[in-house]
Design an enzyme around this catalytic site. Structure first.
Site, PDB file in Angstrom:
ATOM      1  N   LYS A 172     -32.711  63.067  66.320  1.00  0.00           N
ATOM      2  CA  LYS A 172     -31.722  62.172  65.709  1.00  0.00           C
ATOM      3  C   LYS A 172     -30.341  62.777  65.952  1.00  0.00           C
ATOM      4  CE  LYS A 172     -29.184  59.612  63.092  1.00  0.00           C
ATOM      5  NZ  LYS A 172     -27.930  60.309  63.454  1.00  0.00           N
ATOM      6  N   GLU A 248     -29.307  75.368  60.208  1.00  0.00           N
ATOM      7  CA  GLU A 248     -28.085  76.047  60.641  1.00  0.00           C
ATOM      8  C   GLU A 248     -26.947  75.260  60.027  1.00  0.00           C
ATOM      9  OE1 GLU A 248     -24.683  76.509  62.250  1.00  0.00           O
ATOM     10  OE2 GLU A 248     -25.592  75.793  64.111  1.00  0.00           O
ATOM     11  N   CYS A 282     -19.070  75.731  64.300  1.00  0.00           N
ATOM     12  CA  CYS A 282     -19.479  76.433  63.082  1.00  0.00           C
ATOM     13  C   CYS A 282     -19.212  77.925  63.202  1.00  0.00           C
ATOM     14  CB  CYS A 282     -20.952  76.176  62.793  1.00  0.00           C
ATOM     15  SG  CYS A 282     -22.047  76.590  64.173  1.00  0.00           S
ATOM     16  N   GLU A 379     -14.586  74.968  55.465  1.00  0.00           N
ATOM     17  CA  GLU A 379     -14.673  75.060  56.919  1.00  0.00           C
ATOM     18  C   GLU A 379     -13.636  74.118  57.518  1.00  0.00           C
ATOM     19  OE1 GLU A 379     -18.336  75.538  60.094  1.00  0.00           O
ATOM     20  OE2 GLU A 379     -18.588  74.179  58.405  1.00  0.00           O
TER      21      GLU A 379
END
Length: 475
Positions: A172, A248, A282, A379
């Site tokens: 997906k 993750e 990331c 982030e």
């Protein structure tokens, strides 16, 4: 470009007939319309994966490896074409997109070699009364959920080990970047992957289709790369069927520079750690902690380098920083920067969203950032480097660990003992010691704390898709 769902080795429309648009982040224009899979399509994909599972698991490891090796060859041959597709739907500069294709293809080559290394164990029990036999078997049907920032590499990093282990998958992809995932499906089919082993399901209803698959008892593995917020939700849903999970999740990488560091090397490393993929990674350096005696020089030199980067459409040759992926992302970056400036920070370069079309944000360096500023907690996912000073090793480690995340950290120092000491003290799954890049298909990638569970890449990446079966035997 393929734009239908890929289920059971065939390109098929969504059962609802619905489609959704894919936009060019440089202009906001539509570049393609893609089939919008729903819950019934998700179950059809699981059906196909479950049916193909036994035969693929029984396929010789060497044969599985050769299929992956051929996929690596095809990706390498078509690198320019794939890079342009990535740049079009993601926005990243072509130079970054080409780097991603090379990196992504290497997962197929690495796991082509790892396919034959699912070794088990034979040992004598400590009592001497019997033998311990451990064999490795594929987990089964895997649901793989990937983000938009590395649409090729995040797919191959999951598909490679899954196929090497003998598992079948339903991928997906992020709805912002489905075209690259569909291109991966076509390449794998051409490489010899049997029908049903790899299925790709673009969908705007991500939560619904993934949840529906997790409720199917035939699904035995979930691998997700994305935000910690969504990861928590999926972990809760996976618990109902006790599904094997790999996560993750988010990062908030500290970049530590001590006064004894090679400043030239630290600046080069900062440019890589911050600006790879335009900051939309990331692993991107999110918080810069610089020893006070060199902080001014570091900030000035970093600002000069950042200001010199050429911003423009990702597909244009010469562009070094493309647009961010969508409006929500650029709006969040702008909000974080404005919040830091309102609290007293200074923009050494950048610091304001430009007018005009496209989801652009300029490379930005901030100094004087308040310790409690949200830009140090969240982030950023954009080309922004907030700088904070420290005065000693203990303070640097404390600042680095002052986050719920623990994916990666970067440390620059001329003292190897200090570097190793600080690397051990930092709460992160990975540390770049005098290096601005840690990602490597041969290395275990993953985080601690709220940054995830499990590892991708390396031999550990293969083991994530294998179950250990213990057989007690005497002879």
């Amino acid at each position: 470009m393929e734009t239908e769902l890929f289920i059971g080795g065939k390109w098929v429309p969504a059962s609802s007939g619905n489609r959704f648009d894919v936009l060019d982040p440089a202009t906001g224009d539509v570049i393609a319309s893609v089939a919008d899979g729903g819950e019934s399509d998700a179950i059809a994909a699981v059906d196909a994966a479950a049916e193909a599972g036994p035969a693929w698991a029984a396929t010789a490891p060497r044969v599985r490896g050769e299929v992956l090796r051929r996929a690596w060859e095809l990706m390498t041959e078509r690198a320019d074409e794939l890079a342009k597709m990535i740049s079009l739907e993601n926005g990243k500069a072509l130079v970054d997109a080409k780097g991603e294709v090379t990196y992504a293809a290497e997962f197929f080559r690495w796991f082509a070699e790892e396919a034959v290394r699912g070794e088990g164990l034979l040992a004598t029990a400590p009592s001497g009364a019997n033998r311990i036999l451990v064999t490795r078997q594929p987990v089964g049907v895997c649901v793989l959920v990937t983000p938009w920032n590395f649409p090729a590499a995040m797919a191959t990093r999951k598909i490679g080990p899954a196929l090497a282990a003998g598992c079948t998958v339903v991928l997906k992809p992020a709805s912002d970047t489905p075209l690259t995932a569909l291109a991966m499906a076509a390449i794998l089919a051409e490489a010899g992957v049997p029908s049903g082993v790899v299925n790709v399901l673009p969908s705007r209803s991500s939560g619904k289709v993934v949840s529906r698959m997790l409720r199917d008892a035939r699904v035995r593995k979930l691998s997700f790369t994305g935000s910690t917020e969504v990861g928590r939700i999926l972990l809760a849903q996976a618990a109902d069927n006790v599904i094997n999970t790999s996560m993750e999740l988010g990062g908030n990488a500290p970049f530590l520079v001590f006064a004894d560091a090679d400043l030239d090397a630290a600046i080069e490393g900062a440019m890589i750690a911050k600006m790879r993929n335009g900051g939309e990674a990331c692993t991107a350096a999110n918080r810069f902690y610089v020893e006070s005696s060199i902080a001014g020089a570091f900030a000035q030199r970093l600002a000069v380098r950042m200001a010199a980067l050429k911003v423009g459409p990702g597909v244009e040759e010469g562009t070094q920083v493309g647009p961010l992926v969508n409006e929500d992302t650029v709006a969040k970056v702008d909000e974080l920067v404005r919040g830091a400036l309102d609290a007293g920070a200074k923009a050494e370069t950048g610091g304001a969203r430009p007018s005009g079309a496209g989801f652009y944000y300029p490379p930005t360096v901030l100094t004087g950032v308040a310790p409690d500023s949200p830009i140090l907690r969240e982030e950023i996912f954009g080309p922004v480097a907030p700088i904070v000073t420290f005065t000693g090793e203990d303070e640097a480690v404390r600042l680095a660990n002052d986050t719920e995340f623990g994916l990666v950290a970067y440390v620059y120092t001329g003292d190897l003992a200090r570097g190793l000491r600080v690397s051990e003290a930092i709460e992160a799954g990975m540390v770049g010691l005098n290096r601005g890049l840690v990602s490597d298909p041969a290395a275990p990638f993953g985080g601690v704390k709220q940054s995830g569970i499990g590892r991708e890449g390396g031999h550990e990446g293969l083991l994530e898709y294998l179950e250990s079966k213990y057989i007690a035997v005497n002879w």
